[in-house]
Design a protein around this motif. Sequence first.
Motif, short mmCIF file in Angstrom:
data_model
loop_
_atom_site.label_atom_id
_atom_site.label_comp_id
_atom_site.label_asym_id
_atom_site.label_seq_id
_atom_site.Cartn_x
_atom_site.Cartn_y
_atom_site.Cartn_z
N ARG A 29 0.81 -1.22 0.00
CA ARG A 29 0.00 0.00 0.00
C ARG A 29 0.85 1.27 0.00
NH1 ARG A 29 -4.46 -1.94 4.37
NH2 ARG A 29 -3.03 -0.91 5.79
N GLY A 30 2.15 1.15 -0.01
CA GLY A 30 2.98 2.35 0.00
C GLY A 30 3.03 2.97 1.38
N ASN A 31 3.43 4.24 1.43
CA ASN A 31 3.54 4.92 2.72
C ASN A 31 2.16 5.21 3.29
OD1 ASN A 31 3.97 7.15 4.73
ND2 ASN A 31 6.09 6.85 4.09
N HIS A 32 1.99 4.96 4.58
CA HIS A 32 0.68 5.07 5.22
C HIS A 32 0.44 6.41 5.91
CE1 HIS A 32 0.73 0.74 4.60
NE2 HIS A 32 -0.52 0.68 5.00
N ARG A 33 1.37 7.34 5.85
CA ARG A 33 1.24 8.54 6.68
C ARG A 33 -0.07 9.28 6.42
NH1 ARG A 33 2.30 14.04 7.23
NH2 ARG A 33 2.85 14.37 5.06
N GLN A 34 -0.36 9.63 5.15
CA GLN A 34 -1.58 10.37 4.86
C GLN A 34 -2.83 9.52 5.07
OE1 GLN A 34 -1.48 12.98 1.31
NE2 GLN A 34 0.70 12.47 1.15
N TYR A 35 -2.72 8.24 4.76
CA TYR A 35 -3.85 7.31 4.96
C TYR A 35 -4.21 7.20 6.44
CZ TYR A 35 -6.27 2.75 4.91
OH TYR A 35 -7.16 1.72 5.07
N ASP A 36 -3.21 7.02 7.30
CA ASP A 36 -3.48 6.89 8.74
C ASP A 36 -4.02 8.20 9.31
OD1 ASP A 36 -2.65 4.28 8.65
OD2 ASP A 36 -0.63 4.68 9.41
N ALA A 37 -3.52 9.33 8.82
CA ALA A 37 -4.03 10.62 9.28
C ALA A 37 -5.49 10.81 8.87
CB ALA A 37 -3.18 11.76 8.72
N PHE A 38 -5.83 10.37 7.67
CA PHE A 38 -7.21 10.47 7.19
C PHE A 38 -8.15 9.66 8.09
CE2 PHE A 38 -10.66 8.60 4.60
CZ PHE A 38 -11.29 9.75 4.15
N ARG A 39 -7.76 8.44 8.43
CA ARG A 39 -8.63 7.56 9.21
C ARG A 39 -8.76 7.95 10.68
NH1 ARG A 39 -6.53 1.58 8.43
NH2 ARG A 39 -4.48 2.59 8.55
N PHE A 40 -7.65 8.46 11.26
CA PHE A 40 -7.60 8.59 12.72
C PHE A 40 -7.39 10.00 13.24
CE2 PHE A 40 -5.59 4.33 11.72
CZ PHE A 40 -6.78 3.62 11.85
N VAL A 41 -7.05 10.95 12.36
CA VAL A 41 -6.87 12.33 12.79
C VAL A 41 -7.90 13.23 12.13
CG1 VAL A 41 -5.29 14.30 12.87
CG2 VAL A 41 -4.40 11.97 13.18
N ASP A 42 -8.00 13.16 10.81
CA ASP A 42 -8.95 14.01 10.08
C ASP A 42 -10.37 13.46 10.12
OD1 ASP A 42 -6.77 15.56 9.44
OD2 ASP A 42 -6.47 14.65 7.48
N ASN A 43 -10.53 12.25 10.54
CA ASN A 43 -11.84 11.62 10.67
C ASN A 43 -12.69 12.40 11.68
OD1 ASN A 43 -14.03 9.96 11.36
ND2 ASN A 43 -12.84 8.08 11.23
N PRO A 44 -13.81 12.99 11.26
CA PRO A 44 -14.61 13.81 12.18
C PRO A 44 -15.30 13.02 13.29
CG PRO A 44 -15.78 13.48 10.12
CD PRO A 44 -14.41 12.91 9.91
N PHE A 45 -15.31 11.70 13.18
CA PHE A 45 -15.95 10.86 14.20
C PHE A 45 -14.94 10.30 15.20
CE2 PHE A 45 -18.17 10.45 10.09
CZ PHE A 45 -19.34 11.13 10.42
N ALA A 46 -13.67 10.65 15.03
CA ALA A 46 -12.62 10.10 15.87
C ALA A 46 -12.32 11.03 17.06
CB ALA A 46 -11.34 9.91 15.05
N SER A 47 -12.09 10.43 18.21
CA SER A 47 -11.67 11.20 19.38
C SER A 47 -10.16 11.38 19.33
CB SER A 47 -12.05 10.47 20.67
OG SER A 47 -11.27 9.29 20.81
N GLU A 48 -9.67 12.40 20.03
CA GLU A 48 -8.24 12.69 20.02
C GLU A 48 -7.45 11.74 20.91
OE1 GLU A 48 -7.69 16.76 21.03
OE2 GLU A 48 -8.74 17.52 19.26
N THR A 49 -8.13 10.94 21.71
CA THR A 49 -7.43 10.07 22.67
C THR A 49 -6.96 8.77 22.05
OG1 THR A 49 -9.48 8.99 23.38
CG2 THR A 49 -8.81 11.00 24.56
N PHE A 50 -7.43 8.45 20.83
CA PHE A 50 -7.07 7.18 20.17
C PHE A 50 -7.49 5.97 21.02
CE2 PHE A 50 -3.34 9.55 18.02
CZ PHE A 50 -4.18 9.99 17.01
N ASP A 51 -8.64 6.06 21.67
CA ASP A 51 -9.10 4.95 22.50
C ASP A 51 -9.73 3.83 21.67
OD1 ASP A 51 -11.32 6.38 21.75
OD2 ASP A 51 -12.31 6.28 23.72
N TYR A 52 -9.60 3.91 20.36
CA TYR A 52 -10.12 2.88 19.45
C TYR A 52 -8.98 2.17 18.72
CZ TYR A 52 -9.47 7.17 16.89
OH TYR A 52 -8.93 8.33 16.40
N LEU A 53 -7.74 2.45 19.14
CA LEU A 53 -6.56 1.81 18.56
C LEU A 53 -5.92 0.92 19.62
CD1 LEU A 53 -5.00 4.94 16.78
CD2 LEU A 53 -6.57 3.24 15.81
N TYR A 54 -5.53 -0.30 19.21
CA TYR A 54 -5.07 -1.30 20.18
C TYR A 54 -3.75 -1.90 19.70
CZ TYR A 54 -10.04 -0.82 21.11
OH TYR A 54 -11.30 -0.31 21.35
N GLY A 55 -2.82 -2.06 20.63
CA GLY A 55 -1.52 -2.60 20.27
C GLY A 55 -1.02 -3.62 21.27
#
Length: 354
Positions: A29-55
């Motif tokens: 998929r190439g570099n994910h920087r803009q893709y990840d920002a779209f899904r998790f930062v620019d996404n208007p339904f996303a919270s800033e705490t990233f409580d929906y990301l798990y590692g």
Amino acid sequence: MIHTFKFSEQTQFDLNTITDFNNRCFSIRGNHRQYDAFRFVDNPFASETFDYLYGVEKDGEYIAQMLTMPAPLSLKNTIIPAFWGQDYIVLENYRGEGIGKNLAPFYLGKDYYIAVGFSPKSAVIHQKMGAKKIGYLDFYQKWGSSLHQAKWLLQRLLKISPKEIGDYTFPDTIGHFKRIKKIEDLHLPHLNWNSNTVETLRDKTYFQWRFFYQPNRYFVYQWKDTKDQNATYFVGKPYFYKGVNWLRVVDYRFDIQKKEHFSAILKAAEKLRKKLHLYGILISSSLNVTREELEEQKFLQTKHEVVLTTYPFQHKETNEAHNHFFISFADSDMDMHTNKGEFNFEDKTIKNTM
């Protein structure tokens, strides 16, 4: 020692960690920087705490993850928070240790998890952990004609490159539909098109993020004669498939009591295909009413993907098609990349470095 965590509950790892990990694990998929920002930062339904990301980490090394992308559902004009499962992977050296199984309770415990595109084994595991079958998403295709199939074979034989995707000009009107170029022109007085159907949210906020994030990547067409109800619409784009360009109907909505509106969508799509000299049409279906029309129109089903969720769906699990759940290619990450693996909204003037 293995440690499973939410990103909101620690400071050692951040979005840069996810991007580096995705670049390593999903290099196609190439570099994910803009893709990840779209899904998790620019996404208007996303919270800033990233409580929906798990590692998962072991001895300071980031070794596994499940990312869920916020994108709500709606039912009876009520918004239902939902999180689409994506990029679930364990580094190869750590597989077989039960890491993925131990990660599952974290994301399945958040209301509400939903995902499409499981392997048979993964679907069984998720169902054992509490996810329920809400329906299926079927992929369909239809060649323009037998002549288009012959031209396709000749083009492949002669190695003729197709037209660039960005070189197509979409008309302002087609059939019963007019093209929408501004969010303000969308006619969406309600959240839902159907009163007893769970639908993935399609409000103006969603349209701005998903389809108008950058111009001329998606082409939105709305029913010309709008009244008190939400307007029937569809979203199309040229799509490289099997070595040539097709029309992909990425998204659509209509009142399922007005089956003639879906027929009108298909007729408009065919007119677009002919006008743009595309080889065929690609479309998805999660409803019985659309499945019946597509098969009557001789569309060929190419995929049958189960959709699982922790949302308390008020209908029995079944393998049969029904009209209680409405999604499309636009949901989750099914239409986020080109055939070359590039993010659809990739801005090549921005350097892909963190």
